[in-house]
Design an enzyme around this catalytic site. Structure first.
Site, PDB file in Angstrom:
ATOM      1  CG  HIS A 158      -0.383  -0.069   2.524  1.00  0.00           C
ATOM      2  ND1 HIS A 158       0.482   0.891   2.992  1.00  0.00           N
ATOM      3  CD2 HIS A 158      -0.490  -0.968   3.533  1.00  0.00           C
ATOM      4  CE1 HIS A 158       0.852   0.598   4.221  1.00  0.00           C
ATOM      5  NE2 HIS A 158       0.292  -0.536   4.572  1.00  0.00           N
TER       6      HIS A 158
ATOM      7  CG  HIS B  23       4.095  -1.545   2.202  1.00  0.00           C
ATOM      8  ND1 HIS B  23       2.848  -2.087   2.037  1.00  0.00           N
ATOM      9  CD2 HIS B  23       4.481  -1.882   3.451  1.00  0.00           C
ATOM     10  CE1 HIS B  23       2.492  -2.728   3.127  1.00  0.00           C
ATOM     11  NE2 HIS B  23       3.462  -2.608   4.010  1.00  0.00           N
TER      12      HIS B  23
ATOM     13  CB  CYS C  78       1.066  -6.939  20.034  1.00  0.00           C
ATOM     14  SG  CYS C  78       0.257  -6.344  18.523  1.00  0.00           S
TER      15      CYS C  78
ATOM     16  CB  CYS D 168       4.032  -5.376  17.285  1.00  0.00           C
ATOM     17  SG  CYS D 168       2.986  -3.937  17.264  1.00  0.00           S
TER      18      CYS D 168
ATOM     19  CB  CYS E  38      -1.009  -3.288  20.658  1.00  0.00           C
ATOM     20  SG  CYS E  38       0.009  -2.636  19.308  1.00  0.00           S
TER      21      CYS E  38
ATOM     22  CG  HIS F 154      -1.403  -3.749  15.450  1.00  0.00           C
ATOM     23  ND1 HIS F 154      -0.082  -3.739  15.842  1.00  0.00           N
ATOM     24  CD2 HIS F 154      -1.397  -3.960  14.112  1.00  0.00           C
ATOM     25  CE1 HIS F 154       0.686  -3.958  14.784  1.00  0.00           C
ATOM     26  NE2 HIS F 154      -0.076  -4.092  13.729  1.00  0.00           N
TER      27      HIS F 154
ATOM     28  CE  LYS G 105      -3.173   2.466  11.970  1.00  0.00           C
ATOM     29  NZ  LYS G 105      -2.894   1.628  13.044  1.00  0.00           N
TER      30      LYS G 105
ATOM     31  CE  LYS H  82      -6.428  -6.301   3.516  1.00  0.00           C
ATOM     32  NZ  LYS H  82      -6.215  -7.682   3.855  1.00  0.00           N
TER      33      LYS H  82
HETATM   34  O1  ME8 Z   1       6.894  -4.024  10.179  1.00  0.00           O
HETATM   35  N1  ME8 Z   1       2.801   5.407   6.453  1.00  0.00           N
HETATM   36  O2  ME8 Z   1       6.530  -4.911   8.066  1.00  0.00           O
HETATM   37  P1  ME8 Z   1       5.264  -4.070   7.566  1.00  0.00           P
HETATM   38  C1  ME8 Z   1       4.086   5.322   6.129  1.00  0.00           C
HETATM   39  N2  ME8 Z   1       8.138  -6.913   8.615  1.00  0.00           N
HETATM   40  N3  ME8 Z   1       4.759   4.157   6.049  1.00  0.00           N
HETATM   41  C2  ME8 Z   1       4.105   3.030   6.300  1.00  0.00           C
HETATM   42  C3  ME8 Z   1       2.738   3.048   6.663  1.00  0.00           C
HETATM   43  C4  ME8 Z   1       2.077   4.311   6.724  1.00  0.00           C
HETATM   44  N4  ME8 Z   1       0.799   4.444   7.024  1.00  0.00           N
HETATM   45  N5  ME8 Z   1       2.357   1.770   6.859  1.00  0.00           N
HETATM   46  C5  ME8 Z   1       3.446   0.982   6.616  1.00  0.00           C
HETATM   47  C6  ME8 Z   1       7.135  -4.843   9.294  1.00  0.00           C
HETATM   48  N6  ME8 Z   1       4.502   1.744   6.268  1.00  0.00           N
HETATM   49  C7  ME8 Z   1       8.265  -5.811   9.482  1.00  0.00           C
HETATM   50  C8  ME8 Z   1       9.573  -5.082   9.266  1.00  0.00           C
HETATM   51  S1  ME8 Z   1      12.221  -4.983   9.089  1.00  0.00           S
HETATM   52  C9  ME8 Z   1      13.520  -5.916   9.566  1.00  0.00           C
HETATM   53  C10 ME8 Z   1      10.805  -5.915   9.464  1.00  0.00           C
HETATM   54  C11 ME8 Z   1       5.843   1.257   5.890  1.00  0.00           C
HETATM   55  O3  ME8 Z   1       4.800  -4.744   6.319  1.00  0.00           O
HETATM   56  C12 ME8 Z   1       6.891   1.781   6.833  1.00  0.00           C
HETATM   57  O4  ME8 Z   1       8.135   1.674   6.212  1.00  0.00           O
HETATM   58  O5  ME8 Z   1       4.295  -3.882   8.664  1.00  0.00           O
HETATM   59  C13 ME8 Z   1       6.807   0.810   7.974  1.00  0.00           C
HETATM   60  O6  ME8 Z   1       7.930   0.848   8.839  1.00  0.00           O
HETATM   61  C14 ME8 Z   1       6.708  -0.482   7.209  1.00  0.00           C
HETATM   62  O7  ME8 Z   1       5.878  -0.158   6.071  1.00  0.00           O
HETATM   63  C15 ME8 Z   1       6.086  -1.636   8.003  1.00  0.00           C
HETATM   64  O8  ME8 Z   1       5.890  -2.691   7.115  1.00  0.00           O
END
Ligand code: ME8
Length: 648
Positions: free
Chosen positions: A18, A21, A126, A129, A143, A146, A295, A298
């Site tokens: 999304h 990412h 959680c 997380c 949390c 979430h 926020k 989905k």
């Molecule tokens: O946390 N605004 O993966 P994840 C800006 N797998 N950036 C956002 C966002 C938002 N609303 N939502 C997500 C994980 N991101 C772990 C990480 S690393 C060793 C393991 C981006 O799929 C942002 O970069 O939940 C956030 O830190 C990341 O997606 C979390 O991705």
């Protein structure tokens, strides 16, 4: 060559990519391209995080086995990136065999050092997380990220002796301000370190979870998600002996959002200390994108798919918007209105219009050839100085992850080039056949635009390359030298042929909901006649507010301009004021404005002026302007707005 390594988080494969990412990955791409421009040895890593409870749950919900499920979702991420012009050097998956081996290698080293022990623990977990929360961290028992109640889990597990490394970590952060930035997150981490954080649970019994990496020292357990995931940053570089590790790790930077600050700022550096691996150089933390202040979720149905936006508004506009709109470190609200507004103001009006009119003038006055640059006068020197400051600030700020400030600095040059054209008035120089001076002015603007194109490459690679081509040059990364760009203004070779037209950023209109009328709304009932006004003794010339509201002022965009066939002083403008047909406005501005400089500009139109004929042509309104010595300035909104918007 200085090493620069940048990573994004590896994304969970429990959902499709999304906006969040997309943002992090576009930022990482831009900063890595910037370092490539600087000539640094750059490596850019992204990938997917594929183990853990929540992936298993998502696979079950999709009715698939975990491996098939993670293969499919990981592929979605991998396929998305090229369409967003993401130039990552590698894509890591935590299910890669090489990654698993590297995790086991690090686990064994830390275990051999006696920094991993076996114990019983109970705590609030959680699943979102994938970590335990202390009582203090929970908000109303939930949390904070979430907003769900954690599950209490009590079991025997392996623990990493994190507490042993917290004090050395605190000292490192104190002594190296650049380690965690922006400052607010550095302070947040320093205050977390004041709490008793204890040790870190790193395993799950296989009786409960098999979808993980087996511990090398106990086959009945798999590793806990963070110990697996964080190690991707070195496994992707072939740690411990890989050439890539030796080359790039000394310049390691991680980019994350605030949600995973603690794992990156505390778990990861303490793990590195225990494994005897040098710490990364910098952690850069950004805020959250919300959607229209809410926020993304989905259930609310407001999840923004990055590719949809890129396809709807153009990738360059989307990348530019993300970098210029969010002040790095702070939260930002995404809206299509804001995207279109910024696109029209910064890209279509400021840059696109400047670029196309400069190419048009080069063709009109010099048959499309870059002219010679003659003697530099005070007015030109000012452009050169503003250009140097603008590029200098851009380079420093971009390197410091202050993307929106950096772009503002670059736009100082673009806006000044626009003003420079208006004040040097090339059309008058041409009229007076002052071709040497005219050549200097056109050369300076063309060269300024080439510099802008170079600096835009990290943000909008394709646009930058097209600008280069249209300027008759080619973008060759290896030939770029940012220092020279700042110091010298003579990159373009006179005689080079430039394109005769360009439409880099055709103006965008926001798709309006069906029920909104396209034409400016007209009052449904006839306006009440104003009450007879009483003469005001303090201000006899003043009019009542009601009198002022009788004037219907609207914003319009000039679509085309022709000289009046019967009068040299007059121009005939076709203006889009949001109605079904264009308005014809005859204006006495030919002395100050050439037709090509008016096209695409937004102007303020008096829309309810009685139509009248001017030398045989009907004028449906007038445009507002300020006349002062030496010129005539047109009134325009400070940012682009929808045509037909009411001025009040
Ligand atoms: O946390 N605004 O993966 P994840 C800006 N797998 N950036 C956002 C966002 C938002 N609303 N939502 C997500 C994980 N991101 C772990 C990480 S690393 C060793 C393991 C981006 O799929 C942002 O970069 O939940 C956030 O830190 C990341 O997606 C979390 O991705």
């Amino acid at each position: 060559m200085k090493p620069f390594f940048i990573s994004t988080p590896i994304y969970y494969v429990n959902a499709r990519p999304h906006l969040g990412h997309g943002y992090t990955t576009i930022v990482a791409d831009s900063i890595s391209r910037f370092h490539r421009l600087k000539g640094d040895a750059t490596y850019f890593l992204t990938g997917t995080d594929e183990h853990g409870d929540k992936i298993v749950q998502a696979a079950e919900a999709a009715g698939q086995n975990p491996q098939n499920y993670v293969d499919a979702i990981s592929q979605l991420f991998k396929d998305l990136w090229p369409s967003l012009e993401i130039s990552n050097d590698s894509f890591i998956r935590t299910t890669d065999e090489a990654h698993k081996k590297c995790v086991q290698h690090v686990l064994q080293e830390v275990f051999d050092k006696d920094d991993i022990y076996f114990a019983e623990y109970g705590g609030h977990y959680c699943f979102g997380c994938e970590r335990f929360y202390t009582d203090k961290e929970l908000v109303d028992g939930k949390c904070p990220d979430h907003l769900t109640a954690p599950t209490y889990i009590q079991e025997k597990n392996y623990f990493f002796r994190m507490s042993k490394y917290l004090e050395p970590l605190r000292r490192h952060i104190e002594e190296h301000p650049e380690f965690i930035q922006p400052e607010r997150y550095r302070n947040e981490v320093l205050s977390m370190l004041k709490e008793d954080l204890g040790d870190l649970c790193i395993s799950r019994p296989k009786s409960r979870l098999t979808w993980g990496i087996e511990l090398p020292f106990d086959k009945d357990f798999v590793t806990y998600v963070w110990f697996d995931a964080l190690i991707n940053y070195i496994s992707a570089l072939d740690y411990p002996n890989g050439e890539k590790y030796l080359r790039y790790w000394p310049g390691a930077h991680h980019l994350v959002a605030k949600d995973i600050l603690k794992p990156h700022a505390i778990f990861w550096p303490t793990m590195l200390m225990a494994a005897g691996i040098p710490l990364y150089k910098g952690l850069r933390v950004h805020g959250y994108w919300t959607v229209n202040e809410t926020k993304m979720s989905k259930s609310l149905g407001n999840v923004i798919a990055p590719l949809d936006m890129a396809q709807k508004y153009g990738l360059s506009a989307f990348r530019y918007f993300l970098l210029s709109e969010m002040s790095f470190g702070q939260d930002s609200s995404f809206s299509e209105e804001a995207l279109v507004g910024r696109f029209n103001a910064d890209l279509a009006n400021d840059l696109g219009n400047l670029f196309s009119r400069t190419l048009a003038m080069t063709h009109k006055y010099f048959a499309g050839q870059v002219p010679e640059c003659g003697e530099i006068l005070e007015q030109d020197r000012e452009v050169l100085e503003i250009g140097q400051t603008s590029m200098d600030n851009f380079q420093t700020q971009f390197g410091n992850f202050q993307f929106s400030r950096a772009l503002k600095s670059l736009w100082d040059l673009i806006r000044h080039l626009n003003k420079y054209i208006d004040s040097t008035a090339p059309w008058t120089l041409y009229k007076n056949q002052d071709l040497i001076r005219l050549g200097t002015v056109i050369y300076i603007v063309l060269e300024g635009l080439r510099k802008v194109a170079v600096h835009l490459w990290p943000i909008m690679p394709t646009v930058s390359e097209v600008m280069h081509e249209q300027l008759g040059t080619k973008f060759i990364l290896e030939n770029v030298d940012l220092e020279t760009e700042m110091a010298s203004w003579y990159g373009l070779v006179p005689g080079t042929i430039v394109a005769n037209q360009s439409n880099l950023f055709p103006r965008q209109e926001l798709e309006k909901p069906e029920d909104k009328p396209k034409t400016p709304s007209k009052p449904k009932t006839a306006p009440k006649p104003p009450a007879p006004s009483q003469p005001d003794m303090a201000c006899p010339e003043c009019i009542d507010f009601e009198d002022f509201t009788k004037i219907d002022l609207r914003v319009g965009t000039v679509i085309s301009v022709e000289p009046h066939p019967q009068a040299d002083r007059l121009l005939v403008l076709k203006v889009d004021t949001g109605e079904d047909t264009l308005r014809q406005v005859v204006a006495g501005i030919a002395e100050f404005w050439s037709p090509e400089n008016l096209v695409n500009r937004q102007v303020i139109v008096v829309a309810n002026l009685k139509p009248r004929k001017l030398r045989g042509l009907v004028s449906q309104g007038m445009i507002l302007a300020v006349k002062q010595e030496g010129g005539l300035q047109l009134l325009t909104p400070s940012a682009s707005v929808l045509n037909g918007s009411k001025v009040s």
